[in-house]
Scaffold this motif. Sequence first.
Motif, PDB file in Angstrom:
ATOM      1  N   PHE A 154       4.012  -6.900  97.925  1.00  9.61           N
ATOM      2  CA  PHE A 154       5.014  -7.047  96.906  1.00  9.61           C
ATOM      3  C   PHE A 154       5.391  -8.439  96.391  1.00  9.61           C
ATOM      4  N   GLY A 155       5.083  -9.431  97.299  1.00  6.83           N
ATOM      5  CA  GLY A 155       5.045 -10.788  97.112  1.00  6.83           C
ATOM      6  C   GLY A 155       4.025 -11.335  95.999  1.00  6.83           C
ATOM      7  N   ALA A 156       2.858 -10.572  95.983  1.00  9.83           N
ATOM      8  CA  ALA A 156       1.924 -11.004  95.024  1.00  9.83           C
ATOM      9  C   ALA A 156       2.336 -10.617  93.474  1.00  9.83           C
ATOM     10  N   VAL A 265      11.201   7.975 101.716  1.00 10.08           N
ATOM     11  CA  VAL A 265      10.210   6.812 101.930  1.00 10.08           C
ATOM     12  C   VAL A 265      10.068   5.720 100.744  1.00 10.08           C
ATOM     13  N   THR A 266       9.987   6.633  99.447  1.00  5.65           N
ATOM     14  CA  THR A 266       9.525   6.076  98.367  1.00  5.65           C
ATOM     15  C   THR A 266      10.776   5.159  97.699  1.00  5.65           C
ATOM     16  N   ASN A 272      13.632  -0.226  98.343  1.00  2.55           N
ATOM     17  CA  ASN A 272      14.440  -1.403  98.757  1.00  2.55           C
ATOM     18  C   ASN A 272      13.637  -2.442  99.081  1.00  2.55           C
ATOM     19  N   MET A 273      12.436  -2.448  99.510  1.00  4.00           N
ATOM     20  CA  MET A 273      11.476  -3.599  99.914  1.00  4.00           C
ATOM     21  C   MET A 273      11.206  -4.300  98.707  1.00  4.00           C
ATOM     22  N   TRP A 276      14.316  -6.245  97.365  1.00  2.00           N
ATOM     23  CA  TRP A 276      14.450  -7.387  98.417  1.00  2.00           C
ATOM     24  C   TRP A 276      13.514  -8.462  98.077  1.00  2.00           C
ATOM     25  N   SER A 277      12.041  -8.040  97.645  1.00  2.00           N
ATOM     26  CA  SER A 277      11.077  -9.081  97.206  1.00  2.00           C
ATOM     27  C   SER A 277      11.625  -9.732  95.926  1.00  2.00           C
ATOM     28  N   ILE A 278      12.191  -8.908  95.002  1.00  2.00           N
ATOM     29  CA  ILE A 278      12.909  -9.673  93.803  1.00  2.00           C
ATOM     30  C   ILE A 278      13.826 -10.920  94.285  1.00  2.00           C
ATOM     31  N   TYR A 279      14.661 -10.400  95.226  1.00  2.00           N
ATOM     32  CA  TYR A 279      15.790 -11.353  95.785  1.00  2.00           C
ATOM     33  C   TYR A 279      15.134 -12.553  96.441  1.00  2.00           C
ATOM     34  N   LYS A 280      14.147 -12.093  97.428  1.00  2.00           N
ATOM     35  CA  LYS A 280      13.700 -13.494  98.455  1.00  2.00           C
ATOM     36  C   LYS A 280      12.402 -14.084  97.401  1.00  2.00           C
TER      37      LYS A 280
END
Length: 446
Positions: A154-156, A265-266, A272-273, A276-280
Amino acid sequence: MTKEMAIPQSELNVYVSSRNGPRAKETTFREWVVNNQIGISMTILAMLLALHNLYPSLRPYTQPFFQLSYYNQSGDYYVQGWDDVYFVISAALALTAVRAFAIEWVLQPLARRAGLKRKGSIRLAEQGWQAMYYGAIWAVGLYLWKNSYYWRDFGAIWTEWPARPLSGLMKWYLLVELAFLVQQIFVIHVEERRKDHYQMLSHHIITSTLLSSAYIYGFYNVSNVVLCLMDVVDFLLPSAKILKYLKFENACNVAFGVFMSVWFVTRHVLYNMLWWSIYKNVPAQMSYGCYSGVNAEMISENGYPDAFAYLFAPFRGLENPICMNRTIKWIFLSFLLSLQGLSIVWFTMIVRVAYGVVVTGNAEDTRSDEEDEVEIEGRALPNGSVRLAAQDGANAASVVNDGAPGLDRRRSNGTASLRARGRGRVPFDQSDRKALLGRIGCEKPT
């Protein structure tokens, strides 16, 4: 009422009895639109196609309806622009026609051949269309995600922003998804209003606003991931419902258990992951400031130029600067969290049904009042009287309602129904505690 008396639900909307025989009732505009979706959609598209072929001078105006716009031949890529709206309109019209054709001419006849009565065949056909669309579009989205540099990372997702170019397949995928949302807003307004009308309307408006804004801002990658996480659930539930209508109870039990697991799961883990990646990760991967809309180079470290006018600069033109700051980040986050809120509400209702099965041995549908539904079928007699014959509606009571990404839908296709409304409870055999979650929505009511 004698056993000779029977009236079809459809004729309740069409005829009014009188001494001289049945009298035609005036059809409302909404009913006319519902009954002529194929004709209306195909007529508009045919007119556009005729103008495109017969009048070459009009092709610059009609071409965006039939093919993707803003292609860069030297780089073999596309960018976005306002002409994409025309493609969305034509795609929404095409989806309307394909949906109506698939339901009325393909899926419903197949359901009748499988032994389902009229009401059951309509419901199976609607679920069949949902499964067809979401199965196909999810496969496309997953292909794009699987072959991307941000697969399982997700970070990429944010590393190449604000690069505007995108492939033809990605552009087609995003615009068709947007067209489907627009078409769904049309459907829920022209067909019979359901109990979850405002929930579904909110969902479609939020999703279409989020998708179109992300498209203009160049957030193609995150749009691809969000749609994949959402679409797989919308494919699994109709598939389980189809198995129910066809009375493959064991297969339905398994399918519905898979549906609940994949939903959790999805939509409540991976989704949510992602936010959270957007936030972080967004602050770490994207330097706050304004970038050129032409070459994506930073032109200013000030991410808040000209008050709020900068928010709409990318909407006014591709060449305008595109900015990133905390405000823009939280605008997109708020839309994503709103979708998460709706998903939590819907999943809570499903879990409540599961809890009812575990604790009490019966399930209460907190959303649907479609219980003890009776189909009315029959015909008018030559002397003006009517023959009535009531029969139980196939799968009339349903534990899970198809309205949200998965709650039982009814539609107005010139038919209506008489039903004796109960308290919304579907009893289960007290001794049957196997496959507790899988039974929800699959067991025929007793």
